[in-house]
Design a protein around this motif. Sequence first.
Motif, PDB file in Angstrom:
ATOM      1  N   ARG A 218       0.827  -1.214   0.000  1.00 24.90           N
ATOM      2  CA  ARG A 218       0.000   0.000   0.000  1.00 24.90           C
ATOM      3  C   ARG A 218       0.861   1.264   0.000  1.00 24.90           C
ATOM      4  O   ARG A 218       0.476   2.282  -0.595  1.00 24.90           O
ATOM      5  N   ASP A 219       2.007   1.202   0.626  1.00 23.50           N
ATOM      6  CA  ASP A 219       2.931   2.344   0.578  1.00 23.50           C
ATOM      7  C   ASP A 219       3.331   2.633  -0.870  1.00 23.50           C
ATOM      8  O   ASP A 219       3.429   3.802  -1.275  1.00 23.50           O
ATOM      9  N   TYR A 220       3.562   1.572  -1.648  1.00 18.15           N
ATOM     10  CA  TYR A 220       3.956   1.769  -3.041  1.00 18.15           C
ATOM     11  C   TYR A 220       2.778   2.232  -3.898  1.00 18.15           C
ATOM     12  O   TYR A 220       2.962   3.007  -4.844  1.00 18.15           O
ATOM     13  N   THR A 238      -7.100   3.921 -18.314  1.00 14.68           N
ATOM     14  CA  THR A 238      -6.400   2.636 -18.302  1.00 14.68           C
ATOM     15  C   THR A 238      -5.611   2.448 -17.012  1.00 14.68           C
ATOM     16  O   THR A 238      -5.697   1.399 -16.361  1.00 14.68           O
ATOM     17  N   LEU A 239      -4.831   3.442 -16.643  1.00 12.44           N
ATOM     18  CA  LEU A 239      -4.027   3.326 -15.425  1.00 12.44           C
ATOM     19  C   LEU A 239      -4.922   3.245 -14.188  1.00 12.44           C
ATOM     20  O   LEU A 239      -4.646   2.453 -13.267  1.00 12.44           O
ATOM     21  N   ALA A 240      -5.993   4.027 -14.154  1.00 13.20           N
ATOM     22  CA  ALA A 240      -6.900   3.994 -13.011  1.00 13.20           C
ATOM     23  C   ALA A 240      -7.528   2.609 -12.856  1.00 13.20           C
ATOM     24  O   ALA A 240      -7.680   2.109 -11.727  1.00 13.20           O
ATOM     25  N   ILE A 241      -7.883   1.981 -13.970  1.00 13.64           N
ATOM     26  CA  ILE A 241      -8.446   0.626 -13.921  1.00 13.64           C
ATOM     27  C   ILE A 241      -7.421  -0.357 -13.365  1.00 13.64           C
ATOM     28  O   ILE A 241      -7.717  -1.163 -12.476  1.00 13.64           O
ATOM     29  N   MET A 242      -6.191  -0.301 -13.878  1.00 15.69           N
ATOM     30  CA  MET A 242      -5.143  -1.201 -13.395  1.00 15.69           C
ATOM     31  C   MET A 242      -4.946  -1.043 -11.885  1.00 15.69           C
ATOM     32  O   MET A 242      -4.885  -2.036 -11.146  1.00 15.69           O
ATOM     33  N   MET A 243      -4.866   0.203 -11.441  1.00 13.82           N
ATOM     34  CA  MET A 243      -4.600   0.450 -10.027  1.00 13.82           C
ATOM     35  C   MET A 243      -5.765  -0.012  -9.160  1.00 13.82           C
ATOM     36  O   MET A 243      -5.563  -0.569  -8.066  1.00 13.82           O
ATOM     37  N   GLU A 244      -6.987   0.187  -9.640  1.00 16.57           N
ATOM     38  CA  GLU A 244      -8.136  -0.235  -8.839  1.00 16.57           C
ATOM     39  C   GLU A 244      -8.287  -1.745  -8.824  1.00 16.57           C
ATOM     40  O   GLU A 244      -8.613  -2.331  -7.788  1.00 16.57           O
ATOM     41  N   VAL A 245      -8.043  -2.398  -9.949  1.00 18.26           N
ATOM     42  CA  VAL A 245      -8.136  -3.865  -9.990  1.00 18.26           C
ATOM     43  C   VAL A 245      -7.147  -4.481  -9.006  1.00 18.26           C
ATOM     44  O   VAL A 245      -7.511  -5.339  -8.186  1.00 18.26           O
ATOM     45  N   TYR A 246      -5.897  -4.049  -9.068  1.00 18.67           N
ATOM     46  CA  TYR A 246      -4.893  -4.617  -8.170  1.00 18.67           C
ATOM     47  C   TYR A 246      -5.127  -4.209  -6.723  1.00 18.67           C
ATOM     48  O   TYR A 246      -4.928  -5.007  -5.793  1.00 18.67           O
ATOM     49  N   GLY A 247      -5.568  -2.973  -6.523  1.00 21.39           N
ATOM     50  CA  GLY A 247      -5.881  -2.525  -5.173  1.00 21.39           C
ATOM     51  C   GLY A 247      -7.012  -3.336  -4.557  1.00 21.39           C
ATOM     52  O   GLY A 247      -6.983  -3.684  -3.370  1.00 21.39           O
ATOM     53  N   ARG A 248      -8.011  -3.668  -5.363  1.00 22.78           N
ATOM     54  CA  ARG A 248      -9.129  -4.460  -4.844  1.00 22.78           C
ATOM     55  C   ARG A 248      -8.713  -5.905  -4.562  1.00 22.78           C
ATOM     56  O   ARG A 248      -9.255  -6.538  -3.650  1.00 22.78           O
ATOM     57  N   LEU A 249      -7.779  -6.422  -5.336  1.00 23.12           N
ATOM     58  CA  LEU A 249      -7.253  -7.752  -5.007  1.00 23.12           C
ATOM     59  C   LEU A 249      -6.628  -7.740  -3.618  1.00 23.12           C
ATOM     60  O   LEU A 249      -6.839  -8.662  -2.814  1.00 23.12           O
ATOM     61  N   LEU A 250      -5.878  -6.699  -3.333  1.00 27.36           N
ATOM     62  CA  LEU A 250      -5.263  -6.568  -2.011  1.00 27.36           C
ATOM     63  C   LEU A 250      -6.346  -6.440  -0.941  1.00 27.36           C
ATOM     64  O   LEU A 250      -6.260  -7.064   0.130  1.00 27.36           O
ATOM     65  N   ASP A 251      -7.384  -5.637  -1.212  1.00 23.83           N
ATOM     66  CA  ASP A 251      -8.498  -5.493  -0.271  1.00 23.83           C
ATOM     67  C   ASP A 251      -9.146  -6.846   0.013  1.00 23.83           C
ATOM     68  O   ASP A 251      -9.471  -7.167   1.170  1.00 23.83           O
TER      69      ASP A 251
END
Length: 283
Positions: A218-220, A238-251
């Motif tokens: 999460r720091d990164y 595109t970048l927002a989708i990538m970041m949200e997809v991976y962020g939600r995996l972490l969630d």
Amino acid sequence: MNGNLQESYRRCCELARRAGTNFYVSFLTMPRAKRQAMCAVYAFMRRSDDMADDAGSPQGALAGLRAWREMLAVALDGKESGDPILPALADTVHRYGIEHRYLFELLDGTEMDQTKTRFATFQELYQYCYRVASCVGLVVLPIFGYRDPSALGPAEACGVAFQLTNILRDVKEDADRGRIYLPAEDMRRFGVSEEDIMKNRYTPAFVELMRFEAARARDYYAKAKPLLELISPDSRGTLAIMMEVYGRLLDKMEARQFRVFDGRTRLSGCEKFWIVLKNWRRR
């Protein structure tokens, strides 16, 4: 664009579409030319990984990757390489002014997977993450479009965030292949042994270790967030989708108390569709 080059791009786009990865769904929001360029980069990444995974032995993988490296050099030199996806990649590199060294560093990371199965420190792991993931971010950054050199730092951080998320998600899968990416120094700190990982032992100590690594990821993500405003508006979705997809995996992993030994954490098709829809016209 001549017929051979068109066919090369078509193959790359088809490969990316068939893979159906988290990356491909994000490409759909980009203008056609940028989408094709992203598919060319993805096809190169996919081919590199498959070459290593399908070789049958580390020695065979390294031999195949050395040959692939030579073909890449030929293609980037403007010559016929013999591989159908490399013309599109070479055209993308030339068109967007992508630094060649990042592609070769990406191959360095793929080769690391054949020779290194443990990481003593986070510093060692960071080098791996940089090669296999940050270099991808630095390759696609010119496709996204940027002017401020300060975008390079967040792009590097973004790759590290994504790769750390992958590592946490794939602990069981990697252990089944004899690999542990969690830094040994962190495992010792939390009292988790290699045997615990290899035998899929879900313990309170393991949960604390995973919570620590998730916080690091999460720091990164936080370091990567400024990148959204530093790239061209037509690439922000595109970048927002990538970041949200991976962020939600972490969630999701956190919500499941890091029960990664019970099965791979995924987003449903509906979840991905909603993320794409929400960011479709992001500028």
